[in-house]
Design a protein around this motif. Structure first.
Motif, PDB file in Angstrom:
ATOM      1  N   GLU A  30       0.824  -1.226   0.000  1.00 48.48           N
ATOM      2  CA  GLU A  30       0.000   0.000   0.000  1.00 48.48           C
ATOM      3  C   GLU A  30       0.853   1.270   0.000  1.00 48.48           C
ATOM      4  N   ILE A  31       0.257   2.343  -0.476  1.00 44.37           N
ATOM      5  CA  ILE A  31       0.904   3.658  -0.424  1.00 44.37           C
ATOM      6  C   ILE A  31       0.233   4.466   0.676  1.00 44.37           C
ATOM      7  N   VAL A  32       1.004   4.768   1.708  1.00 47.80           N
ATOM      8  CA  VAL A  32       0.493   5.531   2.843  1.00 47.80           C
ATOM      9  C   VAL A  32       1.230   6.860   2.882  1.00 47.80           C
ATOM     10  N   THR A  33       0.484   7.934   2.962  1.00 46.21           N
ATOM     11  CA  THR A  33       1.110   9.250   2.995  1.00 46.21           C
ATOM     12  C   THR A  33       0.784   9.957   4.292  1.00 46.21           C
ATOM     13  N   ILE A  34       1.818  10.563   4.876  1.00 45.18           N
ATOM     14  CA  ILE A  34       1.639  11.350   6.097  1.00 45.18           C
ATOM     15  C   ILE A  34       1.622  12.816   5.696  1.00 45.18           C
ATOM     16  N   VAL A  35       0.560  13.506   6.068  1.00 47.71           N
ATOM     17  CA  VAL A  35       0.494  14.956   5.848  1.00 47.71           C
ATOM     18  C   VAL A  35       0.360  15.625   7.211  1.00 47.71           C
ATOM     19  N   GLY A  36       0.719  16.875   7.267  1.00 50.53           N
ATOM     20  CA  GLY A  36       0.585  17.607   8.529  1.00 50.53           C
ATOM     21  C   GLY A  36       1.325  18.916   8.434  1.00 50.53           C
ATOM     22  N   PRO A  37       0.994  19.875   9.296  1.00 51.89           N
ATOM     23  CA  PRO A  37       1.660  21.179   9.244  1.00 51.89           C
ATOM     24  C   PRO A  37       3.156  21.078   9.564  1.00 51.89           C
ATOM     25  N   ASN A  38       3.892  22.130   9.284  1.00 53.24           N
ATOM     26  CA  ASN A  38       5.319  22.184   9.640  1.00 53.24           C
ATOM     27  C   ASN A  38       5.472  21.960  11.135  1.00 53.24           C
ATOM     28  N   GLY A  39       6.452  21.156  11.470  1.00 57.60           N
ATOM     29  CA  GLY A  39       6.750  20.935  12.884  1.00 57.60           C
ATOM     30  C   GLY A  39       5.786  19.988  13.581  1.00 57.60           C
ATOM     31  N   GLU A 139      10.954  -4.006   0.448  1.00 55.03           N
ATOM     32  CA  GLU A 139       9.540  -4.367   0.628  1.00 55.03           C
ATOM     33  C   GLU A 139       8.783  -3.129   1.085  1.00 55.03           C
ATOM     34  N   LEU A 140       9.541  -2.211   1.689  1.00 58.63           N
ATOM     35  CA  LEU A 140       8.962  -0.945   2.134  1.00 58.63           C
ATOM     36  C   LEU A 140       9.914   0.178   1.745  1.00 58.63           C
ATOM     37  N   LEU A 141       9.363   1.108   0.994  1.00 56.56           N
ATOM     38  CA  LEU A 141      10.140   2.276   0.565  1.00 56.56           C
ATOM     39  C   LEU A 141       9.635   3.466   1.371  1.00 56.56           C
ATOM     40  N   VAL A 142      10.553   4.128   2.064  1.00 56.13           N
ATOM     41  CA  VAL A 142      10.182   5.263   2.920  1.00 56.13           C
ATOM     42  C   VAL A 142      10.759   6.532   2.293  1.00 56.13           C
ATOM     43  N   CYS A 171       6.312  -3.253  -3.677  1.00 55.15           N
ATOM     44  CA  CYS A 171       6.664  -2.763  -2.343  1.00 55.15           C
ATOM     45  C   CYS A 171       5.587  -1.813  -1.820  1.00 55.15           C
ATOM     46  N   ALA A 172       5.543  -1.704  -0.514  1.00 53.33           N
ATOM     47  CA  ALA A 172       4.694  -0.685   0.107  1.00 53.33           C
ATOM     48  C   ALA A 172       5.472   0.622   0.126  1.00 53.33           C
ATOM     49  N   ILE A 173       4.747   1.720   0.204  1.00 50.31           N
ATOM     50  CA  ILE A 173       5.393   3.027   0.236  1.00 50.31           C
ATOM     51  C   ILE A 173       4.831   3.842   1.381  1.00 50.31           C
ATOM     52  N   LEU A 174       5.738   4.370   2.180  1.00 54.05           N
ATOM     53  CA  LEU A 174       5.330   5.271   3.262  1.00 54.05           C
ATOM     54  C   LEU A 174       6.048   6.583   3.004  1.00 54.05           C
ATOM     55  N   MET A 175       5.275   7.649   2.834  1.00 52.70           N
ATOM     56  CA  MET A 175       5.957   8.909   2.539  1.00 52.70           C
ATOM     57  C   MET A 175       5.327  10.081   3.259  1.00 52.70           C
ATOM     58  N   VAL A 176       6.162  11.081   3.439  1.00 49.33           N
ATOM     59  CA  VAL A 176       5.696  12.374   3.931  1.00 49.33           C
ATOM     60  C   VAL A 176       5.631  13.275   2.721  1.00 49.33           C
ATOM     61  N   SER A 177       4.567  14.019   2.609  1.00 52.58           N
ATOM     62  CA  SER A 177       4.509  14.939   1.481  1.00 52.58           C
ATOM     63  C   SER A 177       3.717  16.186   1.807  1.00 52.58           C
ATOM     64  N   MET A 184      -3.275  13.235  -2.691  1.00 53.64           N
ATOM     65  CA  MET A 184      -4.645  12.774  -2.734  1.00 53.64           C
ATOM     66  C   MET A 184      -4.905  11.868  -3.937  1.00 53.64           C
ATOM     67  N   SER A 185      -4.130  12.036  -4.976  1.00 54.05           N
ATOM     68  CA  SER A 185      -4.366  11.176  -6.139  1.00 54.05           C
ATOM     69  C   SER A 185      -3.552   9.888  -6.071  1.00 54.05           C
ATOM     70  N   ALA A 186      -2.444   9.907  -5.345  1.00 50.19           N
ATOM     71  CA  ALA A 186      -1.515   8.776  -5.432  1.00 50.19           C
ATOM     72  C   ALA A 186      -1.503   7.875  -4.194  1.00 50.19           C
ATOM     73  N   SER A 187      -2.278   8.191  -3.161  1.00 52.40           N
ATOM     74  CA  SER A 187      -2.197   7.406  -1.924  1.00 52.40           C
ATOM     75  C   SER A 187      -3.393   6.473  -1.765  1.00 52.40           C
ATOM     76  N   ASP A 188      -3.130   5.336  -1.155  1.00 48.21           N
ATOM     77  CA  ASP A 188      -4.244   4.467  -0.747  1.00 48.21           C
ATOM     78  C   ASP A 188      -4.809   4.957   0.579  1.00 48.21           C
ATOM     79  N   ARG A 189      -3.906   5.451   1.414  1.00 46.59           N
ATOM     80  CA  ARG A 189      -4.309   5.875   2.749  1.00 46.59           C
ATOM     81  C   ARG A 189      -3.533   7.121   3.126  1.00 46.59           C
ATOM     82  N   VAL A 190      -4.192   8.040   3.794  1.00 46.17           N
ATOM     83  CA  VAL A 190      -3.546   9.279   4.231  1.00 46.17           C
ATOM     84  C   VAL A 190      -3.668   9.353   5.749  1.00 46.17           C
TER      85      VAL A 190
END
Ligand code: ATP
Length: 266
Positions: A30-39, A139-142, A171-177, A184-190
């Motif tokens: 799965e592609i999981v993306t972490i979003v959030g404000p600076n800091g 297996e996991l790309l961060v 592979c699964a992908i975990l990213m901060v963006s 929103m277009s490329a993630s399975d889960r946010v």
């Protein structure tokens, strides 16, 4: 079984916790993306998951023998540090020449082994970082804000490449963006983080969550809804503008245009 999981993860650097009771897991593919404000603790969360940052409380569990690839947020290469792409790919483990060539080819950088890092564009450098991460057959790309500093076509091209890599390597992908529309277009889960997990789910669910809207505002939320994108649909018109942008811009603008379609696999 999850590839990696954080349970009640808490990190303090003194005062109030930077991460407070965070639960998160990434499942195979799965592609999981972490979003959030600076800091808000996004990089700290990735570093904790990678084992670079020790938690103050809670725990991180990794699948036994997990193969991890990591693309850091930034890597400064000064003019006083001459280094070829070939040498950089050999840090820390020297790959075979064929493996290095294949990884570079996969990211659109075939034959660039002899180039100096310092002479690469931002987009090319990101691709070399990705090639290096792929050498581990992860297996996991961060990835920590992998498109920082790229222009929008470069950004869209990089995310398209990541999707291709996911398909090919499984592979699964975990990213901060911060690139919210692409996220929103490329993630399975946010996962929306502000020291704790504010809300999590499919891009559609998160972009409509009041917690998310409180952080990113209604304007952004509206734009995000427009960017939700069916991966399989045909736009019905050609996005290739008839000129070659080279590897940095080998995009088809697939995720760069607002679409009113709902995400079919969300
Ligand atoms: N090693 C450290 N020592 C002290 N404080 C730290 C350390 N690492 C991070 N912090 C602090 O923790 C907070 C969260 O930092 P972090 O880099 O995780 O946020 P972020 O969400 O990734 O931010 P950004 O979006 O700006 O990259 C910040 O206030 C930062 O100054």
């Amino acid at each position: 079984m999850s590839l990696i999981a954080a349970e009640n993860l808490t990190v303090r650097f003194g005062g109030s916790p930077v991460l407070d009771g965070v639960d998160l897991s990434v499942e195979p593919g799965e592609i999981v993306t972490i979003v959030g404000p600076n800091g808000s603790g996004k990089s700290t969360l990735l570093r904790s998951l990678l084992g670079i940052q020790k938690p103050s409380a809670g725990k991180v569990t990794r699948k036994r023998g997990l193969r991890l690839g990591y693309v850091p947020q930034k890597l400064h290469v000064g003019p006083d540090m001459p280094m070829t792409v070939r040498r950089f790919l050999a840090l820390p483990h020297r790959p075979g020449a064929a493996d290095a060539a294949a990884a570079l080819a996969r990211v659109g950088m075939a034959g660039m082994e002899g180039r100096q890092l310092i002479g690469l564009s931002g987009g090319q450098f990101q691709r070399v970082l990705l090639a290096r991460a792929l050498l581990a057959r992860p297996e996991l790309l961060v990835l920590d804000e992998p498109t920082q500093g790229l222009d929008q076509p470069g950004e869209a091209a990089f995310y398209k490449l990541i999707e291709e890599v996911r398909r090919e390597y499984g592979c699964a992908i975990l990213m901060v963006s911060h690139d919210l529309h692409v996220v929103m277009s490329a993630s399975d889960r946010v996962i929306c983080l502000n020291h704790h997990v504010c809300c999590a789910g499919t891009p559609h669910v998160v972009s409509n969550a009041p917690e998310y809207r409180a952080l990113f505002g209604y304007g952004t939320g509206g734009a995000l809804a427009l960017y939700q994108h069916d991966h399989d649909h045909n736009h019905g018109h050609d996005h290739d503008h008839g000129h070659d942008h080279g590897p940095d811009h080998a995009h088809e603008n697939d995720h760069a245009h607002p679409q009113t379609h709902e995400h079919s696999d969300a």
